[in-house]
Design a protein around this motif. Sequence first.
Motif, PDB file in Angstrom:
ATOM      1  N   ALA A   1       0.832  -1.206   0.000  1.00 44.84           N
ATOM      2  CA  ALA A   1       0.000   0.000   0.000  1.00 44.84           C
ATOM      3  C   ALA A   1       0.870   1.262   0.000  1.00 44.84           C
ATOM      4  N   ASP A   2       1.988   1.226   0.736  1.00 49.65           N
ATOM      5  CA  ASP A   2       2.917   2.357   0.733  1.00 49.65           C
ATOM      6  C   ASP A   2       3.460   2.590  -0.673  1.00 49.65           C
ATOM      7  N   VAL A   3       3.874   1.512  -1.309  1.00 47.03           N
ATOM      8  CA  VAL A   3       4.429   1.601  -2.666  1.00 47.03           C
ATOM      9  C   VAL A   3       3.368   2.118  -3.637  1.00 47.03           C
ATOM     10  N   ALA A   4       2.147   1.644  -3.490  1.00 44.95           N
ATOM     11  CA  ALA A   4       1.063   2.030  -4.399  1.00 44.95           C
ATOM     12  C   ALA A   4       0.815   3.541  -4.400  1.00 44.95           C
ATOM     13  N   LYS A   5       1.130   4.223  -3.318  1.00 45.62           N
ATOM     14  CA  LYS A   5       0.943   5.679  -3.228  1.00 45.62           C
ATOM     15  C   LYS A   5       1.935   6.432  -4.118  1.00 45.62           C
ATOM     16  N   HIS A   6       3.009   5.770  -4.493  1.00 51.32           N
ATOM     17  CA  HIS A   6       4.073   6.393  -5.293  1.00 51.32           C
ATOM     18  C   HIS A   6       3.931   5.951  -6.745  1.00 51.32           C
ATOM     19  N   ASN A   7       2.910   6.497  -7.394  1.00 52.30           N
ATOM     20  CA  ASN A   7       2.562   6.024  -8.733  1.00 52.30           C
ATOM     21  C   ASN A   7       2.540   7.127  -9.786  1.00 52.30           C
ATOM     22  N   SER A   8       3.203   8.247  -9.493  1.00 54.42           N
ATOM     23  CA  SER A   8       3.271   9.339 -10.466  1.00 54.42           C
ATOM     24  C   SER A   8       4.542  10.152 -10.219  1.00 54.42           C
ATOM     25  N   ALA A   9       4.880  10.973 -11.185  1.00 58.74           N
ATOM     26  CA  ALA A   9       6.075  11.808 -11.034  1.00 58.74           C
ATOM     27  C   ALA A   9       5.939  12.747  -9.838  1.00 58.74           C
ATOM     28  N   ASP A  10       4.742  13.243  -9.602  1.00 56.73           N
ATOM     29  CA  ASP A  10       4.524  14.156  -8.471  1.00 56.73           C
ATOM     30  C   ASP A  10       4.649  13.454  -7.126  1.00 56.73           C
ATOM     31  N   ALA A  11       4.159  12.231  -7.029  1.00 60.50           N
ATOM     32  CA  ALA A  11       4.188  11.476  -5.780  1.00 60.50           C
ATOM     33  C   ALA A  11       5.453  10.646  -5.637  1.00 60.50           C
ATOM     34  N   GLY A  12       6.257  10.611  -6.682  1.00 66.92           N
ATOM     35  CA  GLY A  12       7.408   9.718  -6.715  1.00 66.92           C
ATOM     36  C   GLY A  12       6.978   8.419  -7.366  1.00 66.92           C
ATOM     37  N   MET A  13       7.888   7.778  -8.051  1.00 71.02           N
ATOM     38  CA  MET A  13       7.563   6.542  -8.761  1.00 71.02           C
ATOM     39  C   MET A  13       8.376   5.390  -8.180  1.00 71.02           C
ATOM     40  N   TYR A  14       7.709   4.526  -7.442  1.00 72.32           N
ATOM     41  CA  TYR A  14       8.343   3.354  -6.861  1.00 72.32           C
ATOM     42  C   TYR A  14       7.835   2.111  -7.595  1.00 72.32           C
ATOM     43  N   ILE A  15       8.718   1.151  -7.760  1.00 74.45           N
ATOM     44  CA  ILE A  15       8.311  -0.150  -8.281  1.00 74.45           C
ATOM     45  C   ILE A  15       8.881  -1.234  -7.380  1.00 74.45           C
ATOM     46  N   ILE A  16       8.246  -2.387  -7.436  1.00 76.26           N
ATOM     47  CA  ILE A  16       8.709  -3.551  -6.689  1.00 76.26           C
ATOM     48  C   ILE A  16       9.286  -4.547  -7.688  1.00 76.26           C
ATOM     49  N   ILE A  17      10.471  -5.062  -7.374  1.00 78.51           N
ATOM     50  CA  ILE A  17      11.069  -6.171  -8.120  1.00 78.51           C
ATOM     51  C   ILE A  17      11.523  -7.173  -7.075  1.00 78.51           C
ATOM     52  N   GLU A  18      10.978  -8.378  -7.176  1.00 78.48           N
ATOM     53  CA  GLU A  18      11.178  -9.407  -6.158  1.00 78.48           C
ATOM     54  C   GLU A  18      10.698  -8.839  -4.821  1.00 78.48           C
ATOM     55  N   ASP A  19      11.599  -8.702  -3.847  1.00 80.48           N
ATOM     56  CA  ASP A  19      11.190  -8.120  -2.562  1.00 80.48           C
ATOM     57  C   ASP A  19      11.777  -6.725  -2.362  1.00 80.48           C
ATOM     58  N   GLY A  20      12.387  -6.179  -3.410  1.00 83.70           N
ATOM     59  CA  GLY A  20      12.996  -4.862  -3.318  1.00 83.70           C
ATOM     60  C   GLY A  20      12.067  -3.754  -3.789  1.00 83.70           C
ATOM     61  N   VAL A  21      12.231  -2.583  -3.190  1.00 87.52           N
ATOM     62  CA  VAL A  21      11.490  -1.391  -3.593  1.00 87.52           C
ATOM     63  C   VAL A  21      12.504  -0.425  -4.211  1.00 87.52           C
ATOM     64  N   TYR A  22      12.188   0.035  -5.406  1.00 89.55           N
ATOM     65  CA  TYR A  22      13.096   0.889  -6.172  1.00 89.55           C
ATOM     66  C   TYR A  22      12.426   2.212  -6.502  1.00 89.55           C
ATOM     67  N   ASP A  23      13.138   3.303  -6.261  1.00 94.37           N
ATOM     68  CA  ASP A  23      12.643   4.630  -6.609  1.00 94.37           C
ATOM     69  C   ASP A  23      13.182   4.965  -8.001  1.00 94.37           C
ATOM     70  N   VAL A  24      12.299   4.930  -8.997  1.00 99.55           N
ATOM     71  CA  VAL A  24      12.709   5.176 -10.378  1.00 99.55           C
ATOM     72  C   VAL A  24      12.321   6.579 -10.851  1.00 99.55           C
ATOM     73  N   THR A  25      11.941   7.439  -9.923  1.00100.61           N
ATOM     74  CA  THR A  25      11.484   8.790 -10.255  1.00100.61           C
ATOM     75  C   THR A  25      12.505   9.540 -11.110  1.00100.61           C
ATOM     76  N   LYS A  26      13.753   9.522 -10.702  1.00100.18           N
ATOM     77  CA  LYS A  26      14.790  10.267 -11.421  1.00100.18           C
ATOM     78  C   LYS A  26      15.447   9.438 -12.524  1.00100.18           C
ATOM     79  N   PHE A  27      15.057   8.165 -12.632  1.00 98.16           N
ATOM     80  CA  PHE A  27      15.644   7.266 -13.625  1.00 98.16           C
ATOM     81  C   PHE A  27      14.837   7.225 -14.920  1.00 98.16           C
TER      82      PHE A  27
END
Length: 84
Positions: free
Chosen positions: A8-34
């Motif tokens: 649910a925390d990750v789901a909140k980060h679903n846009s450039a304004d909110a930050g863009m996080y993705i999950i791969i395996e069990d890791g959380v990655y911030d891809v906002t600037k990538f």
Amino acid sequence: MADTFSTADVAKHNSADAGMYIIIEDGVYDVTKFVDEHPGGKKILARFAGKDATKQFWKYHNDGVLKKYSPKLKIGTVKEEAKL
């Protein structure tokens, strides 16, 4: 890097304004600037922002890609959640 996130925390980060996080395996990655560096374009990262992208990641990448970018992009792990 010892942060843990719920899905649910990750789901909140679903846009450039909110930050863009993705999950791969069990890791959380911030891809906002990538997004501008991503060879596949920003559109695909935007589509999976706030979600588990494990299946799609492994379809197009190998372990070397994750090892290369983890130090820069990994911000934590997904905590286990109770299954109902």
